[in-house]
Scaffold this active site. Sequence first.
Site, PDB file in Angstrom:
ATOM      1  N   HIS A  52       0.824  -1.216   0.000  1.00  0.00           N
ATOM      2  CA  HIS A  52       0.000   0.000   0.000  1.00  0.00           C
ATOM      3  C   HIS A  52       0.854   1.260   0.000  1.00  0.00           C
ATOM      4  CE1 HIS A  52      -0.150  -0.338   4.714  1.00  0.00           C
ATOM      5  NE2 HIS A  52       1.066  -0.335   4.232  1.00  0.00           N
ATOM      6  N   GLY A  53       0.467   2.211  -0.850  1.00  0.00           N
ATOM      7  CA  GLY A  53       1.132   3.507  -0.875  1.00  0.00           C
ATOM      8  C   GLY A  53       2.497   3.518  -1.527  1.00  0.00           C
TER       9      GLY A  53
END
Length: 346
Positions: A253-254
């Site tokens: 994520h990210g």
Amino acid sequence: MVSSNFYKNLGPRKLTAIIDFLHDIIAPPKIHEDIAIHDIKILQEASPNDISFLSNPKYSEFLKTTKAAACIVPKNFTGEANPNTVLLHAQNPYFAYGKLIDFFYAPIKSYPAKIMKSAIVADSATIGKNCYIGHNVVIEDDVIIGDNSIIEAGSFIGRGVNIGRNARIEQHVSINYAIIGDDVVILAGAKIGQDGFGFSTEKGVHHKISHIGIVKIGNNVEIGANTTIDRGSLQDTIIKDLCRIDNLVQIGHGVKIGKGSIIVAQTGIAGSSTIGKYCTLGGQVGIAGHLNIGDGAQVAAQGGVAQNIEAGKIVGGSPAIPIMDWHRQSIIMKQLLKTSNSKLKK
């Protein structure tokens, strides 16, 4: 070997036509116009009707004995070759070979502009012109799919996803919470936009952190089979233009991956790390979370990266260190083991 079950041979092609097609080729001044090339083969298997290529010097020896009518070689090649083989000098023989594949072969499988009856397409979805939507595809509300795109059997496109023009989405791909650019290829089984791996532990209980970001994929990106790309928590997961991501890669994520970077199979990138432009991560590389990998950096296969890497640096080992230091460590370790074994024998 190329199977006629899957690809149609478009040959024979005149050697002169091949030279014209490839453009940046230095050829002998006089080539017989009647030389016909029927196929592309490796040097060891080529016949007098075939063309071959040499991009790796390890195979130079085969150029002496090959029966190929012609061979694409590096621009500066001066080695020995079969005198009956016409040498075509190219700046990048492997790139020229890739172009030749498309000049000689076309896939048998075709994709008519059609939505198959078994596909489920929401009324609010927008499907562009000349698209193919395969058997048992599910396309949810408010999805937008650009012109000339292919969505193969069993794939799932979740609500609100936007896919650009000329996309090719292979079988059993699932895409949620994502905006995808033009000319993107996603191979079979890839999963994009699912929840990231985020928890907060409080009093011995792991509490899930909601991920409300999305995945943004640029133009001309290829994503390999069974690769997973998680959506961000607050910040989006971003894959920039021209990236090539191999099979079985996990992108947390990210994560942000810069333009033109190459990520090889079984690599894992933990959440919130940034990979710069034109980086290369070898097979089975691990990148810890919240790191910055500078533009043009390279990590050798199985490298374990636990700290930032400056732009242009090459590292290897686990934990990853400058590549020459890693080589020295390997040599010293080998010498120490040899010395230790000698003492034990005494």
